[in-house]
Design a protein around this motif. Structure first.
Motif, PDB file in Angstrom:
ATOM      1  N   PHE A 197      -9.637  -5.459  24.651  1.00 39.57           N
ATOM      2  CA  PHE A 197     -10.290  -5.306  23.342  1.00 39.57           C
ATOM      3  C   PHE A 197      -9.769  -6.312  22.313  1.00 39.57           C
ATOM      4  CE2 PHE A 197     -10.865  -1.430  25.664  1.00 39.57           C
ATOM      5  CZ  PHE A 197     -12.198  -1.131  25.422  1.00 39.57           C
ATOM      6  N   GLN A 198      -9.265  -7.431  22.805  1.00 41.43           N
ATOM      7  CA  GLN A 198      -8.741  -8.461  21.912  1.00 41.43           C
ATOM      8  C   GLN A 198      -9.815  -9.032  20.998  1.00 41.43           C
ATOM      9  OE1 GLN A 198      -6.294 -11.396  23.872  1.00 41.43           O
ATOM     10  NE2 GLN A 198      -6.660 -12.911  22.282  1.00 41.43           N
ATOM     11  N   ASN A 199     -11.070  -9.029  21.444  1.00 39.18           N
ATOM     12  CA  ASN A 199     -12.146  -9.546  20.593  1.00 39.18           C
ATOM     13  C   ASN A 199     -12.356  -8.676  19.353  1.00 39.18           C
ATOM     14  OD1 ASN A 199     -12.766 -11.848  22.020  1.00 39.18           O
ATOM     15  ND2 ASN A 199     -14.308 -10.856  23.302  1.00 39.18           N
ATOM     16  N   GLU A 200     -11.977  -7.387  19.439  1.00 41.53           N
ATOM     17  CA  GLU A 200     -12.042  -6.499  18.273  1.00 41.53           C
ATOM     18  C   GLU A 200     -10.941  -6.851  17.282  1.00 41.53           C
ATOM     19  OE1 GLU A 200     -11.964  -2.333  18.871  1.00 41.53           O
ATOM     20  OE2 GLU A 200     -13.658  -2.303  20.251  1.00 41.53           O
ATOM     21  N   SER A 201      -9.746  -7.060  17.828  1.00 36.34           N
ATOM     22  CA  SER A 201      -8.583  -7.403  17.013  1.00 36.34           C
ATOM     23  C   SER A 201      -7.564  -8.115  17.894  1.00 36.34           C
ATOM     24  CB  SER A 201      -7.948  -6.156  16.394  1.00 36.34           C
ATOM     25  OG  SER A 201      -6.710  -6.475  15.790  1.00 36.34           O
ATOM     26  N   GLN A 202      -6.976  -9.175  17.375  1.00 34.36           N
ATOM     27  CA  GLN A 202      -5.968  -9.910  18.134  1.00 34.36           C
ATOM     28  C   GLN A 202      -4.748  -9.037  18.439  1.00 34.36           C
ATOM     29  OE1 GLN A 202      -6.516 -13.038  19.397  1.00 34.36           O
ATOM     30  NE2 GLN A 202      -8.558 -12.699  18.552  1.00 34.36           N
ATOM     31  N   ILE A 203      -4.540  -8.002  17.634  1.00 35.71           N
ATOM     32  CA  ILE A 203      -3.401  -7.094  17.833  1.00 35.71           C
ATOM     33  C   ILE A 203      -3.438  -6.479  19.226  1.00 35.71           C
ATOM     34  CG2 ILE A 203      -2.241  -4.998  17.010  1.00 35.71           C
ATOM     35  CD1 ILE A 203      -2.123  -7.449  15.110  1.00 35.71           C
ATOM     36  N   PHE A 204      -4.634  -6.179  19.725  1.00 32.76           N
ATOM     37  CA  PHE A 204      -4.765  -5.570  21.052  1.00 32.76           C
ATOM     38  C   PHE A 204      -4.315  -6.527  22.160  1.00 32.76           C
ATOM     39  CE2 PHE A 204      -8.301  -2.864  19.128  1.00 32.76           C
ATOM     40  CZ  PHE A 204      -7.544  -1.704  19.113  1.00 32.76           C
ATOM     41  N   GLY A 205      -4.312  -7.829  21.873  1.00 29.46           N
ATOM     42  CA  GLY A 205      -4.076  -8.801  22.942  1.00 29.46           C
ATOM     43  C   GLY A 205      -2.686  -9.375  23.047  1.00 29.46           C
ATOM     44  N   VAL A 206      -1.748  -8.924  22.221  1.00 32.02           N
ATOM     45  CA  VAL A 206      -0.439  -9.573  22.187  1.00 32.02           C
ATOM     46  C   VAL A 206       0.311  -9.445  23.514  1.00 32.02           C
ATOM     47  CG1 VAL A 206       0.814  -7.577  21.231  1.00 32.02           C
ATOM     48  CG2 VAL A 206       1.661  -9.895  20.841  1.00 32.02           C
ATOM     49  N   ASP A 207       0.153  -8.338  24.229  1.00 30.89           N
ATOM     50  CA  ASP A 207       0.913  -8.198  25.476  1.00 30.89           C
ATOM     51  C   ASP A 207       0.241  -8.911  26.654  1.00 30.89           C
ATOM     52  OD1 ASP A 207      -1.133  -6.416  25.885  1.00 30.89           O
ATOM     53  OD2 ASP A 207       0.117  -4.625  25.951  1.00 30.89           O
ATOM     54  N   GLY A 208      -0.856  -9.618  26.377  1.00 31.23           N
ATOM     55  CA  GLY A 208      -1.499 -10.421  27.404  1.00 31.23           C
ATOM     56  C   GLY A 208      -1.236 -11.904  27.222  1.00 31.23           C
ATOM     57  N   THR A 265      -1.962 -17.037  17.908  1.00 30.90           N
ATOM     58  CA  THR A 265      -1.224 -16.947  16.648  1.00 30.90           C
ATOM     59  C   THR A 265      -2.091 -17.387  15.466  1.00 30.90           C
ATOM     60  OG1 THR A 265       0.832 -17.400  17.857  1.00 30.90           O
ATOM     61  CG2 THR A 265       0.896 -17.624  15.462  1.00 30.90           C
ATOM     62  N   GLU A 266      -2.866 -18.431  15.677  1.00 26.02           N
ATOM     63  CA  GLU A 266      -3.752 -18.916  14.619  1.00 26.02           C
ATOM     64  C   GLU A 266      -4.817 -17.878  14.273  1.00 26.02           C
ATOM     65  OE1 GLU A 266      -5.221 -22.537  16.265  1.00 26.02           O
ATOM     66  OE2 GLU A 266      -3.405 -23.693  15.789  1.00 26.02           O
ATOM     67  N   LYS A 267      -5.342 -17.206  15.276  1.00 25.13           N
ATOM     68  CA  LYS A 267      -6.374 -16.196  15.051  1.00 25.13           C
ATOM     69  C   LYS A 267      -5.795 -14.901  14.476  1.00 25.13           C
ATOM     70  CE  LYS A 267      -9.438 -17.713  18.805  1.00 25.13           C
ATOM     71  NZ  LYS A 267      -9.994 -17.346  20.134  1.00 25.13           N
ATOM     72  N   ALA A 268      -4.595 -14.554  14.894  1.00 28.59           N
ATOM     73  CA  ALA A 268      -3.990 -13.273  14.500  1.00 28.59           C
ATOM     74  C   ALA A 268      -3.468 -13.280  13.071  1.00 28.59           C
ATOM     75  CB  ALA A 268      -2.869 -12.907  15.466  1.00 28.59           C
TER      76      ALA A 268
END
Length: 327
Positions: free
Chosen positions: A94-105, A309-312
């Motif tokens: 669900f990283q496309n919803e929020s970058q927060i969801f994608g940090v562990d990937g 990082t730029e997106k988050a």
């Protein structure tokens, strides 16, 4: 006459008591995407039993395994809308919803379970805040084993992955596919075995546990244990459903959740070793990866982390800064 009246009254009182007890019982549906044999599912099942025991049966949670209630991409939304009171989903999807969801990937950001847990603690405040806005309460989050590369042919460098039909499950795995020149194909775990058998995909990054559970050795020959990242599942509950519980039931739920999280992380480490042994027993060649492959992947990882990082923005930077401070 008096005796008959007494019996009738007693029956009425008993019936009322049963009705009250039934009305006091809360029933929840728990949507999951993995089969009952998966270690996440077994952990969830123990969590459900712990809640039942701690609440004296007042809160009954029914787990629905193998995407039998909702398909994997639908589960998170089902909890948000109240169509399921509880759900388990793969955060990075669900990283496309929020970058927060994608940090562990993010590739090669962590190199061990200890590092992965520190990253989770750095991520957790922002994750809880985000889920709260979406009408959810985070109960617990459990790591998958480290991600490795599965292929049909030997791989000595990233150049050997070019043109491969590459299974993806998140924006990050799709981006990695693009950077290595592969052909990204989105395939959910429940459809993975069929996709491999029919040639829809011929390579992927996933955990040792997913490889063993789906018997990837039946279609693929090599497993490169590069430990690219350690992603997590999250188990959430509808904020509305949680708020409707009594204080005692809320406390019992949160206590069982804390135990499930601790148990799940420990089990993940054990499952990794068992799964790698199962892959080897199935005939798969277990490799650590050449120095060239690791160097190539590290460069890909640097690009992905920089873009993330730029997106988050500020929230993403705060997570990475907190993680680095904890190391």
């Amino acid at each position: 006459m008096k005796r008959r009246f007494f019996c009738a009254t007693a029956t009425l009182v008993a019936s009322f008591g049963f009705a009250t007890a039934a009305a006091a019982q809360t029933k929840w549906d728990f949507a999951t995407a993995y089969g009952p044999g998966n270690f996440h599912s077994k952990n969830n099942e123990l969590f459900v039993k712990d809640v039942d025991a701690a609440t004296g049966g007042k809160l009954k949670i029914t787990p629905h395994f193998g995407a039998s209630l909702f398909k994997m991409p639908e589960i998170k939304r089902a909890v948000q809308t109240g169509n399921a009171q509880m759900g388990e989903f793969f955060l990075v999807s669900f990283q496309n919803e929020s970058q927060i969801f994608g940090v562990d990937g993010l590739p090669f950001l962590v190199g061990s379970y200890d590092d992965a847990f520190k990253l989770y603690q750095a991520q957790k405040p922002a994750l809880q805040k985000l889920l709260d806005k979406q009408g959810q309460v985070l109960l617990y989050s459990v790591a998958w084993p480290p991600q490795g590369i599965y292929t049909k042919k030997p791989v000595n460098s990233v150049a050997d992955l070019k043109g491969m039909k590459w299974r993806v499950y998140s924006p990050t795995t799709a981006r990695i596919g693009e950077l290595i020149g592969a052909q990204p194909v989105t395939v959910q775990e429940a459809e993975l075995a069929q996709a491999l058998a029919t040639g829809v995909v011929d390579g992927l990054i996933t955990s040792s546990a997913t490889g063993a559970d789906n018997k990837l050795f039946e279609n693929l020959k090599y497993y490169y244990n590069v430990q690219a990242w350690i992603p997590k599942n999250a188990v959430t509950v509808s904020k509305k459903a949680f708020a409707a519980l009594g204080k005692a039931e809320q406390d019992a739920l949160l206590k069982a959740a804390a135990a499930a999280e601790e148990r799940g992380w420990k089990e993940s480490k054990e499952v990794d070793a068992k799964s790698i042994a199962a892959l080897k027993q199935g005939g798969m060649s277990i490799e650590t990866g050449s120095a060239q492959l690791k160097s190539d992947l590290a460069k890909v990882g640097e690009t992905v982390v920089k873009e993330w990082t730029e997106k988050a923005g500020a929230d993403g930077k705060a997570i990475l800064d907190a993680y680095k401070a904890a190391k």
